[in-house]
Structure formats: C-alpha cells, structure tokens
Design an enzyme around this catalytic site. Sequence first.
Site, mmCIF file in Angstrom:
data_model
loop_
_atom_site.group_PDB
_atom_site.id
_atom_site.type_symbol
_atom_site.label_atom_id
_atom_site.label_comp_id
_atom_site.label_asym_id
_atom_site.label_seq_id
_atom_site.Cartn_x
_atom_site.Cartn_y
_atom_site.Cartn_z
ATOM 1 N N TYR A 1 -0.086 -6.734 8.092
ATOM 2 C CA TYR A 1 -0.779 -5.634 7.407
ATOM 3 C C TYR A 1 -1.711 -6.185 6.339
ATOM 4 O O TYR A 1 -2.871 -5.769 6.229
ATOM 5 C CB TYR A 1 0.248 -4.691 6.786
ATOM 6 C CG TYR A 1 -0.367 -3.490 6.096
ATOM 7 C CD1 TYR A 1 -1.078 -2.544 6.812
ATOM 8 C CD2 TYR A 1 -0.227 -3.314 4.718
ATOM 9 C CE1 TYR A 1 -1.635 -1.434 6.180
ATOM 10 C CE2 TYR A 1 -0.773 -2.204 4.075
ATOM 11 C CZ TYR A 1 -1.476 -1.272 4.807
ATOM 12 O OH TYR A 1 -2.042 -0.178 4.182
ATOM 13 N N SER B 1 -6.220 -1.938 0.763
ATOM 14 C CA SER B 1 -4.924 -1.763 0.104
ATOM 15 C C SER B 1 -4.665 -2.943 -0.809
ATOM 16 O O SER B 1 -5.172 -4.048 -0.582
ATOM 17 C CB SER B 1 -3.818 -1.685 1.162
ATOM 18 O OG SER B 1 -2.542 -1.784 0.578
#
Length: 315
Positions: free
Chosen positions: A187, A161
């Site tokens: 994350y 990501s």
Amino acid sequence: MTDRSRITTPFGAASTAEQVVEGIDLTGRRVVVTGGASGIGVETARALAGAGAEVTLAVRDTAAGDRTAEDVVATTGNKLVHVARLDLADQASVRAFAEGWDGPLHILVNNAGIMASPLGRTAEGWELQFATNHLGHFTLTTGLLPALRAAGGARVVSVSSAAHLRSPVVFEDIHFERRAYDPWLAYGQSKTANVLFAVEATRRWAGDGIFVNALMPGGIRTNLQRYVTEEELDRLRAASGGGGPRWKTPEQGAATSVLVATSPLLDGVGGRYFEDCAEAGPNEPDTRTGVAAYALDPEAAARLWDVSVAAVTSR
C-alpha cells in the site's frame, strides 16, 4: 523547497469540503471522481456538485453509484450527476472509460483505491494495490489527456496517504515477485507512486495548463479499511503513542481533495503534496506527517513514468 514557498490556506484539519469550496462557482466545469460512490469520494462529489459542477461518478459498482448520484442530486439540487462504470484493476475497463469520454474535462479526482489487502494479482500478474491505486489511474489519466487539454486549464487530484512514508517505490521488485508480500509496504509504495505521478505529470503537462497535485486526506473510517482489523488499528494507535489515527469525518476527509481541485491559491501549482488543507513540509524522522523526499524525487518520478508506460502498453 523552502518554507517560504509552501502554500498555506485559511483552512485546516477540521475544515469540511463544503467550507473550502464556498464562494467558488464551478458552473460549466466537468468533473470525474473515481470511487465516487463510497467514503470521501461521495463527499468530494457532493461538494463539487454543490458548487455547480457536472460530476461523473466513476465506480466499479454502478448500483451503488446510482444510489449516491440520487443522494447528491437530492442534497445539492444539481441534476448534472452521472454514473459510469470503471474498474481500475481492469485495464480494458479503464481504457473503455477514457475512450468513451466526450468533450473537455476540467477536474479529475483520482480518489479510488484499496488498502492493505491480501496478496492479489491482476490478469497481467501485477500486484493488486499497485495495479489499482497507481497503474489504473495512470492509464485513466493519460487516456483522458486530450479531454484535460481541451479544458483550457485542468487539474488532476491524486489522493495519496501518509502511508507513503512506509515505502518508496521498490523498482527492483514492484510486484512482490521475489520479496515476501507485506500488505502495508505494498500500500505504501502505491501511495508513493501517487505522489511521484503528480511530480512527473506536472513536469510533462504544465505547458498544456494541466497541473497535478497529491494529498493525504487524513484518517477517515470508511470502506477503504475493510481489510484492516480493529486489532490492527489498535496497534497503529499504540505505535503512534496512543494518539492516532485521529479520525476525521468524511466531510473533513474530502476537504483537502476539494481544495486541491478548486482553490484559486493553487492556480499554476503542481507536483506538490498537501495535508490538512495546506502544502505539507518535509517528513521529520519518527513522525507520520509531511512528505518523504523520495516521493518528490524527480528522477524517481521519471523512472516510474517510464515503467508505467512500459507496463500498460506491453499487453
């Protein structure tokens, strides 16, 4: 890496998974897609099955997996779509999946993940996002190594990501045991780990014909964002000048995964990071595109590998 060596393709941000795999015959190829019952995992599986591959949906919720498999069979006409249980946060579940696999594996798409969740820990005490997004896939991929070798040329897709730009892997406190927990930093470091895994796995396994690449699928509204409020999304849009994130459809979001899994342009290519169906350039300051230098750092990649091996074998 120079611009001249960067891989480009005829596809871009608006391309769909079906478009990038058009003309590629995957008959006889065996594929595993983790998280294949939701979001871009569904469309990744659909495109690969549509090209003739035998696809296994590795999912935590097998009832959802069964519904997805029926849908993929109905839309592609390919009946070689299977469902198997896999809980990436449970190392015993991951090992059971790998040990239960029989025969070669040509493509492994490490797609499943959780995003910006509240602080949670596994039975081992690992922070849940790092445990799921990285350590679960680490154990899965290394456990399936004999099957990948048996394929005689295999690809592993590591879905990362742009959030990797938020944080390197903080080796001094990976699991937020001493620093304050921040869901986005957690994350971010797990997504950096996904890129570093591609770097070191390719270094180790290229001689076996196994190449691993990472990618940013783009912004897609899926169940992945179940912990992210609309207020948080508004804040992110404002922080990016009001123009982002620009949402893709799930079919567009799956395109870069499918390209990395199948494109002949990537034959013999590994340890790289792709976005919008092309290899990304270096991240420029104050932007949310490109790849951070720390995510491609071979020393950090080797260190992460050693840390991961120690973690998953010390139980």
